[in-house]
Design an enzyme around this catalytic site. Structure first.
Site, PDB file in Angstrom:
ATOM      1  N   ASP A 269      -0.143   5.033   1.175  1.00  0.00           N
ATOM      2  CA  ASP A 269      -0.338   5.996   2.249  1.00  0.00           C
ATOM      3  C   ASP A 269      -0.187   5.347   3.619  1.00  0.00           C
ATOM      4  O   ASP A 269      -0.815   4.325   3.916  1.00  0.00           O
ATOM      5  CB  ASP A 269      -1.727   6.633   2.134  1.00  0.00           C
ATOM      6  CG  ASP A 269      -1.893   7.380   0.824  1.00  0.00           C
ATOM      7  OD1 ASP A 269      -1.055   8.244   0.546  1.00  0.00           O
ATOM      8  OD2 ASP A 269      -2.844   7.067   0.086  1.00  0.00           O
TER       9      ASP A 269
ATOM     10  N   ASP B  37       0.864  -1.165   0.000  1.00  0.00           N
ATOM     11  CA  ASP B  37       0.000   0.000   0.000  1.00  0.00           C
ATOM     12  C   ASP B  37       0.913   1.232   0.000  1.00  0.00           C
ATOM     13  O   ASP B  37       2.121   1.113   0.257  1.00  0.00           O
ATOM     14  CB  ASP B  37      -0.891  -0.035   1.244  1.00  0.00           C
ATOM     15  CG  ASP B  37      -1.797   1.165   1.352  1.00  0.00           C
ATOM     16  OD1 ASP B  37      -2.331   1.594   0.315  1.00  0.00           O
ATOM     17  OD2 ASP B  37      -1.953   1.685   2.468  1.00  0.00           O
TER      18      ASP B  37
END
Length: 598
Positions: A129, A127
């Protein structure tokens, strides 16, 4: 060519080249001439049931030559292992390489819930963020809060005088949308601490309000789990507005005058802040104000890539935002003019997680720097895509299930869904672990003293209860437990009980404030992230153990473990383990180190 499988020590690195060096003008085989790697078609399972795919083996002829020339390898294997480990450790020190064991016991450690052999992992997905990049929470969430409050103000909500307070909440809490409370449940779902609006509730008030009621996260209409640091701004805004609802300053024209209606209003205001793009535009214009750089992170991914892992970026953020932020966070720390795209075999933006792991959506290839897209049906190495599904990724790479490790910060969107639907291996990133680890170290002495006081009270309480039972039997006209207890004078029995009762009351007076303050080095309101009270795990920690094979504070921690690490979970202690220890200790079989049972 015949090869012989030898388990290499965890974290040991071998050079995998086909070149050779010379000693006394004679070629000395190295790299591929000496070692072979177990392929995906020839792997076995080890004694812990983990795949041996990716293990490094010594080719048979070189193993025989090594054994013939090294008498030190003869003898009991336990002693040989100890000596060779010491020699290898000395070699690492001479080379200036830190010991693999030093990383395990530190705030930057990687902690294992379920045994994971990194050597058998073929692809690692990330991922973006709060995973590949960490935001300054006060800056990022503070601005999100500001935009949320501006949107509330525009429609008439009374928000003057309010300010962002990140210490008001921590990750892992649960919003009770029916009562306007923020609660901290234990691993079973029982609520241990609660806050109404911005005011903490007493232990008695919590007990009276919730009794034996359990938090059930499946009931999404009532409970909202704060999975990630992105939840901080929303929770702070909501709890502050609960105070305004309670004092009557919110009118019925703005929203339904109940806590559920208020939650929807706050959620809409924050959603607008994200959707309208003002927040992300501000961050993209000045990323240095919002992103905390980590020079080690790109190097950790580079090690993984060079070890043969396929690297994937799978993010819900759009292409323009992802490209800008990744350039800022990665490019300046990469060697040889590499860019962030060079690290990843496949990049997927606007992934729509958790649906990405659950179902199939159309996939589009991003073909221009302006973000122009065209439909496609299969991802290619080096490609940049929008949408799609995890199954498409598996099919494109011809890698499935537990050969893929996915790393993210959201316990639901990233970790549980990839685990439940695809059986991918999982890693959770939780930056707060570093602060919690240090807080636990600092509070070790106080917690030890508290446990000692509680144990003292337990001893005194057990003695008191025996005397109380003796008194009860005498009162009912029956003999006490023993003849001596039956014949004991009433006055002596009563006085002994009075003394013990006073001792317990005084112990309570000392224990109670210590329990209240336990964990305040991490957060004064909520205590430790991973604990709910002195003895038990928090609901968040239970979720992490259930869905995350490993967890750590930041991706760059992988740099200190090598891409060949074998993460082994610890023995899980059970309630009756302490009794088995007590039995062995007091029956002539004392164990020197009690920690050996944990």
């Amino acid at each position: 060519m015949t090869s012989f499988n030898v388990r290499t020590p965890t974290n040991t690195i071998f050079c995998a080249t086909s070149s050779s060096s010379t000693v006394d003008d004679k070629p000395v085989p190295v790299g591929d001439d000496v070692f072979s790697v177990t392929s995906s078609s020839k792997y076995d399972v080890d004694y812990l049931g983990e795949s041996t795919k990716g293990d490094l083996n010594v080719k048979l002829e070189h193993l025989e030559a090594l054994v013939d020339g090294q008498s030190t390898l003869e003898g009991p294997i336990e002693e040989v292992a100890r000596m060779e480990a010491e020699e290898a450790d000395d070699l690492l020190k001479d080379l200036g390489i830190s010991s693999p064991f030093s990383s395990r016991h530190s705030p930057r450690g990687i902690f294992c819930s379920r045994t994971l052999n990194l050597r058998s992992i073929s692809a690692i997905g990330y991922d973006m963020d709060y995973t590949l990049m960490h935001y300054n929470v006060m800056a990022w969430e503070g601005r999100a809060y500001d935009y949320c409050m501006d949107n509330l103000r525009k429609v008439g909500f009374p928000v003057d005088g309010l300010a962002f307070d990140p210490n008001l909440v921590i990750r892992g809490l649960v919003i009770d949308k029916e009562k306007g409370n923020l609660v901290k449940p234990d691993r079973f779902g029982y609520i241990k601490r609660a806050m109404h609006g911005t005011n903490m509730l007493s232990t008695r008030a919590v007990s009276e309000m919730y009794g034996r009621e359990l938090v059930d996260l499946r009931n999404e209409s009532r409970w909202e789990f704060l999975n990630t640091l992105f939840s901080v701004s929303e929770a702070v805004a909501y709890m502050q507005m609960v105070d305004r609802l309670d004092d009557g300053t919110i009118s019925a024209e703005l929203c339904p005058l109940d806590y559920k209606g208020l939650y929807k209003a706050v959620g809409r205001a924050l959603f607008r802040a994200h959707v309208e793009g003002q927040l992300k535009s501000e961050i993209m214009s000045k990323p240095e104000l919002f992103v905390e750089p980590d020079p080690e992170l790109p190097l950790a991914l580079l090690d993984q890539k060079e070890a043969g892992k396929k690297l994937l970026l799978i993010t819900n953020s759009d292409y323009h935002y992802s490209d800008k932020m990744m350039q800022h966070s990665f490019n300046r720390f990469l060697p040889n003019d590499m860019g962030w795209r060079d690290l990843f075999d496949i990049v997927i933006v606007s992934a729509r997680k958790p649906e990405f792991f659950q179902m199939s959506h159309p996939m589009y290839e991003v073909v221009t720097g302006e973000g122009l897209m065209r439909p496609c049906f299969k991802a290619q190495t080096g490609g940049l895509y929008s949408g799609g599904s995890a199954q498409m990724v598996e099919n494109s790479l011809n890698i499935h299930g537990d050969e893929i490790l996915y790393v993210g910060d959201h316990i639901y969107t990233d970790v549980s869904q990839s685990k439940v639907h695809l059986r991918w291996r999982t890693a959770l990133i939780c930056r707060e672990l570093e602060e919690e680890y240090n807080a636990l170290i600092q509070s070790h002495g106080q917690r030890a003293s508290l446990v000692e006081l509680i144990n003292q009270k337990e001893v005194v309480g057990d003695l008191f209860n025996q005397l109380r039972l003796a008194l009860q039997r005498r009162t009912e006209g029956r003999p006490a437990q023993t003849l001596a207890a039956t014949n004991m004078k009433d006055q002596d029995l009563t006085e002994s009980m009075q003394k013990l009762l006073i001792v317990m009351q005084r112990l309570d007076e000392k224990i109670s404030p210590m329990l209240e303050s336990d964990g305040e080095l991490f957060n004064k309101r909520w205590g430790f992230l991973s604990r709910s009270g002195l003895w038990d795990k928090s609901h968040l920690m239970r979720q992490i153990e259930k869905y995350a094979d490993i967890y750590t504070s930041r991706v760059s921690n992988f740099l200190h473990y090598t891409p060949f690490m074998y993460f082994r979970s610890q023995e899980q202690t059970l309630a009756h383990d302490s009794y088995s220890y007590y039995h062995s200790k007091f029956n002539g079989c004392a164990i020197d180190n009690e920690d050996s049972l944990s």
